[in-house]
Design a protein around this motif. Structure first.
Motif, mmCIF file in Angstrom:
data_model
loop_
_atom_site.group_PDB
_atom_site.id
_atom_site.type_symbol
_atom_site.label_atom_id
_atom_site.label_comp_id
_atom_site.label_asym_id
_atom_site.label_seq_id
_atom_site.Cartn_x
_atom_site.Cartn_y
_atom_site.Cartn_z
ATOM 1 N N ALA A 122 0.989 -1.372 0.070
ATOM 2 C CA ALA A 122 0.023 -0.031 -0.110
ATOM 3 C C ALA A 122 1.008 1.123 -0.004
ATOM 4 O O ALA A 122 0.672 2.188 -0.773
ATOM 5 N N ASP A 123 1.938 1.087 0.877
ATOM 6 C CA ASP A 123 2.868 2.293 0.766
ATOM 7 C C ASP A 123 3.377 2.836 -0.519
ATOM 8 O O ASP A 123 3.175 3.818 -1.093
ATOM 9 N N VAL A 124 3.992 1.765 -1.329
ATOM 10 C CA VAL A 124 4.405 1.795 -2.570
ATOM 11 C C VAL A 124 3.526 2.604 -3.326
ATOM 12 O O VAL A 124 3.864 3.431 -4.210
ATOM 13 N N PHE A 125 2.153 1.914 -3.306
ATOM 14 C CA PHE A 125 1.022 2.579 -4.154
ATOM 15 C C PHE A 125 0.927 4.082 -3.834
ATOM 16 O O PHE A 125 0.801 4.811 -4.583
ATOM 17 N N VAL A 126 0.886 4.173 -2.632
ATOM 18 C CA VAL A 126 0.449 5.749 -2.172
ATOM 19 C C VAL A 126 1.729 6.478 -2.453
ATOM 20 O O VAL A 126 1.397 7.705 -3.226
ATOM 21 N N MET A 127 2.965 6.053 -2.520
ATOM 22 C CA MET A 127 4.221 6.993 -2.876
ATOM 23 C C MET A 127 3.966 7.185 -4.296
ATOM 24 O O MET A 127 4.513 8.417 -4.831
ATOM 25 N N SER A 128 3.561 6.410 -5.113
ATOM 26 C CA SER A 128 3.554 6.448 -6.542
ATOM 27 C C SER A 128 2.438 7.573 -6.813
ATOM 28 O O SER A 128 2.484 8.551 -7.956
ATOM 29 N N ARG A 129 1.302 7.516 -6.130
ATOM 30 C CA ARG A 129 0.529 8.535 -6.335
ATOM 31 C C ARG A 129 0.772 10.038 -6.092
ATOM 32 O O ARG A 129 0.256 10.991 -6.316
ATOM 33 N N VAL A 130 1.591 10.092 -5.245
ATOM 34 C CA VAL A 130 2.190 11.676 -4.987
ATOM 35 C C VAL A 130 2.634 12.057 -6.190
ATOM 36 O O VAL A 130 2.612 13.516 -6.200
ATOM 37 N N TYR A 131 3.114 11.359 -7.073
ATOM 38 C CA TYR A 131 3.836 12.003 -8.009
ATOM 39 C C TYR A 131 2.776 12.186 -9.428
ATOM 40 O O TYR A 131 3.165 12.807 -10.297
ATOM 41 N N ALA A 143 2.904 4.659 -15.612
ATOM 42 C CA ALA A 143 4.208 3.933 -15.381
ATOM 43 C C ALA A 143 4.866 4.627 -14.170
ATOM 44 O O ALA A 143 5.740 3.780 -13.535
ATOM 45 N N THR A 144 4.482 5.454 -13.521
ATOM 46 C CA THR A 144 5.108 5.732 -12.103
ATOM 47 C C THR A 144 4.946 4.674 -11.169
ATOM 48 O O THR A 144 5.650 4.144 -10.562
ATOM 49 N N THR A 145 3.298 4.240 -11.105
ATOM 50 C CA THR A 145 3.268 3.358 -10.277
ATOM 51 C C THR A 145 4.019 1.933 -10.541
ATOM 52 O O THR A 145 4.489 1.476 -9.639
ATOM 53 N N LEU A 146 4.016 1.501 -11.973
ATOM 54 C CA LEU A 146 4.771 0.317 -12.197
ATOM 55 C C LEU A 146 6.131 0.248 -12.001
ATOM 56 O O LEU A 146 6.726 -0.581 -11.395
ATOM 57 N N GLY A 147 6.657 1.772 -12.008
ATOM 58 C CA GLY A 147 8.145 1.944 -11.971
ATOM 59 C C GLY A 147 8.442 1.642 -10.289
ATOM 60 O O GLY A 147 9.497 1.057 -10.038
ATOM 61 N N PHE A 148 7.436 2.225 -9.575
ATOM 62 C CA PHE A 148 7.992 2.190 -8.227
ATOM 63 C C PHE A 148 7.651 0.767 -7.805
ATOM 64 O O PHE A 148 8.547 0.394 -6.864
ATOM 65 N N PHE A 149 6.751 -0.178 -8.191
ATOM 66 C CA PHE A 149 6.597 -1.420 -7.601
ATOM 67 C C PHE A 149 7.790 -2.201 -8.533
ATOM 68 O O PHE A 149 8.150 -3.046 -7.773
ATOM 69 N N GLY A 150 8.269 -2.017 -9.516
ATOM 70 C CA GLY A 150 9.188 -2.431 -10.145
ATOM 71 C C GLY A 150 10.516 -2.420 -9.253
ATOM 72 O O GLY A 150 11.300 -3.549 -9.101
ATOM 73 N N THR A 151 10.823 -1.196 -8.764
ATOM 74 C CA THR A 151 11.845 -0.909 -7.738
ATOM 75 C C THR A 151 11.716 -1.811 -6.493
ATOM 76 O O THR A 151 12.618 -2.305 -6.104
#
Lengths: 293, 206, 813
Positions: A122-131, A143-151
């Motif tokens: 959930a945190d990684v998802f929320v982080m991606s939403r910030v951007y 892509a931002t969400t995918l990239g963050f989960f990829g990382t």
């Protein structure tokens, strides 16, 4: 424009690695069907450390850190408030998990483990939403969400793997049950790593499309990508792929029951991937092009 | 005080003189690197050299003096994690310095560069429509300063009735993002929103 | 910083932070020391802080911009904390507010600039090095008096020169220009006089040339208000958005007139100016120095297609065709002969001929001729940029040919091609007595007069009042001016001339700041700014409203600054002419005297000067239609002749023809009876373009009024100094926007960031004039001073400054 946001680069990668550690190691733990495998005992404390470090680093980004307690005051509207809350809650859950397992090693605390892993996701998802800001079209894509989960999957898997390989050195070579566990664990790591790579590769063309669309908007942002060219992008991909390749080799060696030089090799793999991800994250901030004035 | 105040810029009169910027800097004693109001120069067009050495061109240029537009849907207020950024009962968007954490997130999302980070104070700062002047019945410093009366202000509806609905010229963002209280009288040089004919040609000044 | 203080800083209505004030305090170390640091303390203006009463004073910006603005200083504890401008009345056009431009609004950071001069100083290093030591006022005045006495005794009064200096030209009581209206002039007149100059750096060529065409001592156009009656407006290099920026002045006039009227606007300029941005329907880019060639091409079409106003030409002009030529001029010298190629040069001035020179397509020239001839009335107006050229006299006269040919002279909504005029109110002036010396040189030739004074003659160098100078310049007064180096041409050569102490023996500079000129002083004296003394200012001439400004002393003089009146009185006392100079009056007495005299002109002014100071500005709306110069003449030229020899508009000037016969001109220079196009040195067709391919001009820029305000941080921040260059020229040299570039020719080198913009014509660069000369040890200028690249060679007739005639090369630094 935001090419110098090193504190945010570190914060996001540290926290995403921590979430990856929890998600991957908890999955591996369940897939391995073991209560407290020695090889998976350092991942959760490691995640706590990284998350704590990330949170500390994030404070250096603030102009007035003394007001940071107020930063969760706008959960209703602000993804940034939610990010701070989500990261804190994830950190606390991971800390609780680590404490429980340290105090009572016999307990698997699998419920708490699942909770911590879900909070990490959930945190990684929320982080991606910030951007995902409407004024920043390059960021404002899935892509931002995918990239963050990829990382998260890549660095989390490799970090899990490094700790795993360190701990595996003491494992008894002849134990068939241990070997079977090892196979399952490595399998989970393998899948997670492939998942991470796949997310990265899916995100890449989306990034490029968004970038080319944002290019020539006639806006005030100056893209780091535009100025540094695709060279950095290629370098970053090569780093990640090299790390993944070494990691695959390490995984094969573990499956083959051989442990010589595995720690060093997996460390090298982690460092390559981390370097690639750091570079990628700098590029991400550097690609900040805002519409308007 | 009037509610929902807006700015209006007559592009036929704005010469890009930047008196509004200096009046604002003086009134607010703005630190280096902080500008509550910025004048962007948007320029485009091409040159063609004829065989006889003469030139054809279709050059155009115009200035856009933009501060905070005290938007109806202020993305800065929505994104602010601390609620330091707020829209008051009259619609003026401003920063509560007691609460601001200086994360600069509002700066990322505002398509008008309204929130400005003051590095010395460690917080965001911005145009507050010269609230203190409005309280005294005076116009904002930038409006009172404008030598060609290109920049005016007033209740949104009044301006709309007086000047028409034009809100969008290149390179301003889609008004749907924030619903800015900003109106224009476009000049014949004005390029439509989304146009790629020009670019901001004075990035070093804004 | 504790958050409560932050809060105060951000929320306080007065907006001043103590930090900033402390910074000034540090910069102005002297004041902090003198007052024990208390002066600036506690100024963090928390609303309603006890004992910190804010006072408001009307003051003014009195620089040489052609506009004039009232300012209002907010003062707390003797320190200006904010500057506002005219906010009085209802702001209806005609009684509108005299709103200051960005520069006036930055006055606070000018008054408190870190390089403000604090006390009298004496040079200790080499001249120009900028090394000084502090001395007392008594020592400074003693030394000036002694040197002045010695110079007059040894070389005579004609070796004493009051340099062109317009930093306070808008001031009445501390006026810096013209010398004959200043306290320095009065002082020198008490002492036997001084070498005078004629012309200005702004208008040397046009002011000298147009009277040959229209007669009289000055030639004015219709005001911008008349544009409401025009069909077409054609601006030749006229850019009020940069040169007349006041909201009480011409830029507002022209914006208003365009809004009220229905005229189409064409701007002819090498740059897409800020005026073009807001007003132009079309921009026609033209190569610098070629306006006369364009006019020729237009005239060819007008004559060929019979679009000229025969009635006007026949009744009101001489020299159009062979029938109206003055006596004693051979056949083939009429304008028509010249244009059609029947004159000496046998070259028809076809649109194609003009296109090759100007860079404007032939087709466009043909259309433009028809447009101008077809628009009745048409308002053709020139600024002063086109004439600041090597053959600027001819260019200014040529532009006037368009209204002459089309009969737009002396009609409502038309114009004679000269710069716009307007209405104005003026204060009475204190008497400056009479200059016993009648000798005068062109404003631009004073460096020549230092180097080879007595060699300079009337017919070779434009000396007036004598056939030949009797002495070189040995003593220079320079009050409130930066023409000593910065605004004169060829800064490097000028610095070398001034650096030779055997030539000019004494330079006295009276200034506010350590300007590039101030560095060349032998004695450097700190002057007050307008805010530090009572003063008056004439309103600028404008289209719809005239006004007077009453500027009250807002703060005490900073440091040891003194008013120019008192400086001169100090010298007068030491020279034994105190009574003649002061007539027993203090400066304050003269303020009241001038006010009293002014009230005789405008009896409606308040009786007491204090009430005028409280009022700040007094306005009078223009009555009736805008005036139309030459209307009476046009209607009846016989009854109302012009002050030309023929009484008519002299397309061909016999006076100029005669001058051309008698004067000695350097190779390549030309004076002619007709307003011909003259190819010049460093012009479009100079072979020097092989080496220096780009033409360089220096436009007026919002950051500064000439060089005034060039040290103000706020203005540099919002309007940085940059070199304009077209993308085609930039790409050919690998130059990108904001790159540091090196502009150079044989005279010098400037390092400056590039503004790569389509708003300038290919082949042309522009470096805004007025930035402060800042040479490094190798002589390379880092300030962006265009006069590092300009030439000291004067124009043929006016001997004026051709500062837009330059060839240069540019490379990436």
């Amino acid at each position: 424009m935001l090419g110098n946001e090193w504190s945010l680069v570190l914060f996001t990668i540290l926290v995403q690695t921590a979430a990856g550690l929890v998600v991957v190691s908890e999955t591996a733990r369940r897939a391995g069907d073991v209560h407290s495998p020695r090889q998976l005992s350092w991942q959760i404390p490691g995640a706590c450390g990284l998350a704590a470090l990330g949170l500390l680093v994030s404070l250096t980004h603030l102009g007035s850190p003394q007001n940071s307690v107020l930063a969760v005051a706008n959960l209703g509207d602000s993804w940034l408030s939610r990010e701070i809350l989500a990261t804190s809650v994830f950190f606390l859950a991971s800390l609780a998990l680590a404490m429980v397992r340290w105090k009572r090693p016999e307990r698997s605390a699998s419920g708490l483990g699942i909770l911590a892993a879900c909070l990490g996701l959930a945190d990684v998802f929320v982080m991606s939403r910030v951007y995902q800001l409407p004024a920043v079209p390059v960021w404002n894509t899935v892509a931002t969400t995918l990239g963050f989960f990829g990382t998260m999957f890549l660095t989390g898997t490799l970090a899990t793997g490094v700790l795993f390989s360190i701990q595996s050195r003491q494992a008894q070579q002849g134990d068939p049950q241990a070997a079977q566990q090892r196979t399952r664990l490595v399998g989970v790591l393998f899948v997670a790593a492939v998942l991470g790579l796949a997310l990265k590769l899916i995100g890449l063309p989306l990034d490029m499309i968004a970038l080319s669309a944002a290019d020539n908007l006639g806006t005030s942002g100056v893209s780091l990508l535009a100025s540094a060219g695709t060279g950095l992008l290629v370098m970053r991909l090569l780093l990640v792929l090299a790390g993944a390749a070494i990691f695959a080799w390490v995984a094969m060696r573990i499956l083959a029951g051989r442990s010589a030089a595995l720690v060093q090799a997996s460390l090298v793999a982690l460092c390559l991937v981390l370097a690639g991800e750091l570079l990628g994250r700098f590029l991400f901030y550097g690609s900040y092009i805002r519409i308007g004035l | 005080m009037q509610k929902r105040l807006a700015f209006h810029l007559d592009m036929n009169a704005c010469t890009g003189c930047k008196t509004c910027m200096i009046a604002c800097i003086d009134k607010n004693d703005l630190a280096d690197g902080v500008l509550y109001r910025r004048v962007s120069e948007y320029t485009g067009g091409d040159w063609i050299r004829n065989a006889d050495g003469t030139y054809e061109q279709n050059v155009f240029s115009y200035y856009l003096s933009i501060s905070c537009n005290h938007c109806e849907n202020p993305i800065c207020v929505r994104s602010c994690p601390t609620t330091a950024m707020y829209k008051d009962e009259n619609g003026i968007v401003s920063v509560n310095p007691e609460k601001c954490v200086g994360c600069r997130y509002c700066e990322w999302g505002c398509p008008y560069s309204a929130p400005q980070f003051n590095a010395e104070l460690g917080i965001m700062t911005k145009c507050d429509f010269c609230r203190d002047y409005l309280d005294l019945g005076k116009p904002p410093a930038c409006v009172a300063a404008c030598p060609t009366r290109a920049l005016t202000f007033g209740p949104y509806q009044e301006l709309l009735d007086k000047y028409g609905q034009a809100q969008l010229v290149a390179p301003l963002p889609d008004t749907a993002i924030t619903q800015p209280n900003l109106l224009f009288t476009p000049s014949r040089k004005a390029q439509p929103a989304g146009s790629r004919n020009g670019k901001i040609s004075n990035p070093e000044e804004v | 910083m504790p958050s409560n203080e932050t809060s105060a800083a951000v929320q306080a209505g007065n907006g001043i932070r103590r930090r900033s004030l402390l910074k000034w305090g540090a910069a102005l170390g002297g004041v902090a020391a003198l007052t024990g640091g208390g002066l600036f303390f506690g100024l963090k203006p928390v609303n309603g802080s006890p004992g910190k009463k804010e006072e408001l004073f009307w003051t003014a910006c009195t620089v040489n911009c052609g506009s004039r603005c009232v300012l209002r200083a907010h003062v707390i504890d003797g320190v200006i904390t904010r500057i506002e401008t005219d906010d009085t009345g209802v702001d209806v056009y005609g009684q509108h507010q005299d709103r200051a431009c960005l520069r006036g609004r930055a006055m606070r950071h000018r008054i408190y600039a870190p390089d403000r001069l604090k006390y009298p100083m004496k040079r200790v290093g080499k001249r120009g090095e900028g090394k000084f030591e502090r001395i007392s006022w008594d020592q400074a005045l003693d030394e000036i008096a002694a040197r002045l006495k010695k110079t007059i005794e040894t070389h005579g009064n004609e070796s004493v020169y009051i340099n062109y200096a317009t930093g306070c030209t808008g001031s009445v009581m501390s006026d810096s220009y013209a010398p004959a209206s200043t306290w320095l002039g009065r002082l020198m007149n008490c002492l036997g006089g001084y070498l005078n100059h004629y012309g200005t750096y702004s208008t040397a060529q046009i002011a000298r040339a147009l009277p040959f065409t229209f007669g009289g001592s000055s030639v004015n156009g219709n005001s911008f208000a008349d544009i409401v009656n025009s069909k077409l407006v054609v601006l030749f290099g006229n850019n009020p958005a940069a040169t007349r920026m006041s909201g009480g002045g011409q830029i507002y006039d022209i914006v208003k007139s365009r809004e009220k009227g229905n005229a189409r606007f064409i701007v002819i300029d090498p740059r897409y100016t800020d005026t073009a941005v807001s007003l132009a329907d079309e921009w026609i880019p033209i190569r610098p120095g070629t306006d006369a060639a364009l006019v020729n091409g237009l005239a060819y079409v007008m004559i060929g297609e019979d679009l000229v106003d025969h009635d006007f030409l026949t009744r009101c002009t001489v020299g159009y065709d062979e029938d109206s030529m003055p006596e004693g001029v051979p056949e083939g010298n009429s304008y028509k002969s010249y244009i059609l190629g029947q004159g000496a040069d046998k070259t028809p001035k076809t649109p194609a001929w003009a296109a090759a020179i100007t860079g404007i397509p032939e087709r466009r020239i043909v259309q433009l001729a028809r447009e101008i001839a077809g628009a009745k009335p048409c308002y053709v107006v020139q600024g002063w940029g086109p004439q600041r050229q090597a053959s600027g006299e001819q260019i200014s006269r040529a532009i006037c040919m368009l209204p002459i040919l089309t009969g737009n002279v002396g009609v409502q909504g038309g114009n004679n091609g000269a710069r716009e005029s307007g209405v104005s109110s003026t204060f009475a002036r204190y008497p400056t007595l009479t200059n016993p010396v009648k000798t005068s040189i062109s404003v631009f030739t004073w460096t020549d007069a230092i180097e080879r004074g007595p060699e300079m003659t009337a017919t070779a160098d434009g000396v007036q009042g004598r056939d030949r100078l009797v002495a070189p310049i040995k003593f220079i007064w320079n009050y409130a001016g930066n023409c000593l180096v910065n605004q004169h041409s060829d800064a490097n050569r000028t610095a070398r001339i001034l650096g030779d102490e055997a030539k000019c023996e004494t330079i006295v500079v009276i200034e506010n700041f350590m300007t590039p000129s101030a560095k060349f002083a032998d004695i450097l004296l700190p002057a007050t700014t307008c805010a530090e003394e009572d003063d008056f200012a004439d309103g600028a001439y404008t289209a719809a409203m005239s006004y007077l400004i009453f500027a009250r002393k807002a703060i005490e003089p900073l440091f040891e600054s003194r008013s120019i009146y008192d400086v001169c009185a100090g010298v007068a006392k030491r020279m034994g002419v105190e009574q003649a100079y002061t007539e027993g009056r203090s400066r304050d007495d003269w303020v009241r005297w001038v006010y009293g005299e002014t009230r005789k002109k405008y009896p409606e002014l308040p009786e007491k000067v204090e009430d005028a100071f409280a009022m700040g500005i007094w306005k009078k709306e223009r009555a009736g239609l805008p005036a139309v110069p030459y209307k009476d003449f046009r209607e009846d030229p016989e009854t109302n002749p012009l002050k030309t020899p023929s009484g008519k508009v002299e397309i061909f000037s016999k006076q100029l023809w005669d001058i051309a016969e008698t004067w000695t001109l350097p190779e390549g220079d030309r004076i002619s009876g007709l307003p011909e196009y003259n190819p010049t040195w460093e012009g479009v067709s100079d072979p020097l373009r092989e080496k220096y391919p780009l033409q360089l001009i220096g436009h007026h820029y919002k950051q500064r009024t000439h060089s005034t305000y060039g040290n103000v941080d706020w203005l540099k921040r919002v309007a940085p100094q940059e070199l304009w260059i077209n993308p085609a020229d930039a790409e050919a040299r690998g130059i990108k926007h904001a790159d540091m570039v090196k502009v150079y020719n044989d005279r010098g080198t400037v390092l400056i960031p590039a503004k790569v913009t389509t708003r300038i014509m290919p082949g042309v660069l522009s470096l805004p004039q007025g930035a402060w000369f800042a040479p490094d040890k190798d002589g390379v200028d880092h300030g962006g001073c265009v006069n590092v690249l300009t030439s000291l060679r004067p124009s043929p007739l006016a001997k004026g400054n051709p500062q837009h005639t330059n060839l240069v090369q540019v490379v990436k630094a």
